[in-house]
Design a protein around this motif. Structure first.
Motif, short mmCIF file in Angstrom:
data_model
loop_
_atom_site.label_atom_id
_atom_site.label_comp_id
_atom_site.label_asym_id
_atom_site.label_seq_id
_atom_site.Cartn_x
_atom_site.Cartn_y
_atom_site.Cartn_z
N VAL A 230 38.98 32.19 22.65
CA VAL A 230 39.92 33.31 22.46
C VAL A 230 39.28 34.31 21.50
CG1 VAL A 230 42.08 32.08 22.91
CG2 VAL A 230 41.12 32.06 20.61
N PHE A 231 39.52 35.59 21.73
CA PHE A 231 38.96 36.58 20.84
C PHE A 231 39.75 36.58 19.53
CE2 PHE A 231 38.61 40.85 19.05
CZ PHE A 231 37.23 40.92 18.93
N PRO A 232 39.06 36.59 18.38
CA PRO A 232 39.79 36.58 17.11
C PRO A 232 40.49 37.91 16.88
CG PRO A 232 37.43 36.80 16.72
CD PRO A 232 37.60 36.59 18.19
N LEU A 233 41.81 37.92 16.97
CA LEU A 233 42.57 39.17 16.81
C LEU A 233 42.74 39.54 15.35
CD1 LEU A 233 45.35 38.48 19.48
CD2 LEU A 233 43.25 39.80 19.77
N HIS B 56 35.93 38.10 28.36
CA HIS B 56 36.85 38.80 27.46
C HIS B 56 36.32 38.80 26.02
CE1 HIS B 56 40.97 40.02 26.18
NE2 HIS B 56 40.70 39.30 25.11
N ARG C 42 34.75 42.11 24.04
CA ARG C 42 35.45 42.63 22.87
C ARG C 42 34.58 42.54 21.62
NH1 ARG C 42 41.83 41.27 22.89
NH2 ARG C 42 41.80 42.94 21.34
N ARG D 174 42.94 43.17 30.35
CA ARG D 174 43.53 43.74 29.14
C ARG D 174 42.78 43.32 27.88
NH1 ARG D 174 48.12 42.28 32.45
NH2 ARG D 174 48.26 40.23 31.51
N LYS E 203 41.52 49.55 27.69
CA LYS E 203 40.57 50.49 27.10
C LYS E 203 39.25 49.82 26.75
CE LYS E 203 43.83 52.58 24.54
NZ LYS E 203 44.43 52.86 23.26
#
Ligand code: SF4
Ligand code: SF4
Lengths: 274, 134
Positions: free
Chosen positions: A45-48, A82, A86, A156, A159
């Protein structure tokens, strides 16, 4: 066409079918996918959280190695794609993170985001071309009504991912058309499947999967394709909770249909068995 | 529930803003995020309400809700927001503030063999530990 290939953990373990069918198909299309000598888990998971940099160092290592090799970095798993996409976006746009990451990694060349990550589907659409792909199909999937399931991670945030129109994508439908199949249009194709909630909250995920599957069925699908091992698991496993007698849908990775249409699926099955 | 200047200036509210990189004041409560959210029916506080509570400095309500653990980071809300608020980032900030406290881990490694035996991909296990444990 030659790419640095980033498989990620799951393609080497649970989702070997995705990797094998993709590699066999690439071979038959004359596309060279060279697995990186060294790669590490992307972190899934991308670190938000803006203060969590360590979680995407492995992405930067792979991006920079590919760029030093003068190649694009090719991904198959939607989650790896993803995260890496990112991570590169942050490196390009956040000078503070960029400096810290470079200081920490001490790479041969300064990494400023010059690498490029490309998903297998994007490669087929933008570099090989769906027309060219369609000319190489040996066993067109005529008469097969297939629902494309996108999920979240490829589309998503739109952008940053720049994969397709996030609200009304067409890449998978165009891909299916190139294979000779009929793509079924249905409303839940970009809805979330529940992702990792199934680790400790199966009930919620069951409901989400049910909406996706019943919608695809209602629009006449006879199979559903996806590009993510976790979507694959949720769609497949949680359908098993469907009451007996209710219709269900077979779930495939998009590359399985590709291999079949290219006539390389027997090799894939052999290698999967051996 | 009481709105006070102390609450509005609390460290938690500042931490959420800093870690998420989002300005909750931008939200004008149109509710599009909630309408778009695929898990809203399982939430105790709806996505747009999370933002309202934070605007009012009521961080405790948000820190104790189920919603933040049910949010699937699907990014649908952010894509629909007319004010460019990325709610997925806000949810993550609240989660990590809680998870960074001691003994807050919500998944146990010893439970994983059973989950793996069902065929759960490694991606799912790693994602779960990244979201529910530290
Ligand atoms: S969509 Fe944006 S502006 Fe509207 S309620 Fe949600 S966060 Fe606020
Ligand atoms: S990111 Fe979370 S809050 Fe936003 S739509 Fe998805 S599940 Fe709902």
């Amino acid at each position: 066409m030659r790419y640095s290939y980033y498989p990620g953990c799951t393609l080497k373990t649970t989702a070997t079918v995705l990797e094998e069918s993709a590699l066999e198909s690439a071979r038959s299309l004359g596309i060279e996918l060279v697995e990186q000598e060294e790669w590490q888990c992307c972190g899934a998971v991308f670190p938000l959280a803006t203060d969590e940099m360590a979680a995407f160092l492995s992405s930067v290592r792979s991006l920079s190695a590919a760029s030093e090799a003068g190649e694009k970095l090719l991904t198959l798993c939607a989650a790896c794609h993803h995260v890496i996409k990112r991570a590169n976006h942050v490196i390009i746009n956040n000078s503070d993170v960029r400096e810290k990451v470079n200081n920490y990694l001490e790479l041969d060349d300064y990494y400023g985001g010059q690498g490029e990550v490309i998903h297998y589907l994007e490669m087929l659409r933008d570099e090989l071309g769906f027309e060219e792909l369609s000319s190489k199909i040996k066993q067109p999937l005529e008469g097969r009504r297939v629902a494309a399931y996108y999920g979240c991670l490829l589309l998503r945030p739109a952008k940053i991912m720049q994969f397709d129109n996030a609200e009304n994508p067409s890449i998978m439908e165009d891909f299916l058309a190139a294979l000779g199949a009929e793509a079924v249009d249905y409303p839940y194709r970009t809805e979330c499947c529940g992702v990792y909630l199934s680790v400790n909250n199966e009930e919620i995920v069951s409901g989400m999967v049910d909406k996706i599957i019943s919608s695809a069925l209602r629009y006449g699908a006879e199979a559903i394709v996806n590009a993510c091992p976790l979507c694959h698991y949720n769609l497949l496993e949680l359908q098993k909770k469907t009451p007996e007698g209710e219709p269900t849908l077979p779930v495939y990775y998009f590359t399985e249909l590709l291999a079949e249409a290219l006539g390389v699926n027997s090799t894939v099955k052999d290698s999967a068995a051996g | 529930m009481k709105v006070t200047t102390e609450n509005l200036r609390s460290n938690i509210i500042k931490d959420i803003a800093e870690i998420s990189g989002e300005n909750v004041a931008e939200c004008y409560q149109c509710g599009k995020c909630t309408a778009a959210c695929p898990v809203n029916q399982a939430m105790d506080i709806l996505p747009h309400q999370v933002l309202r509570l934070l605007q009012l400095g009521l961080a405790d309500e948000v820190m104790n809700c189920k919603t933040i653990w049910i949010c699937a980071s699907c990014f649908t809300c952010a894509g629909r927001c007319p004010r460019d608020v990325d709610l997925a980032n806000v949810m993550e900030a609240v989660r990590v503030i809680l998870l960074r406290k001691r003994d807050s881990t919500m998944l146990k490694a010893e439970d994983m063999p059973e989950v793996l035996a069902k065929g759960m991909p490694e991606q799912g296990i790693v994602s779960g530990f990244r979201k529910y444990a530290k």
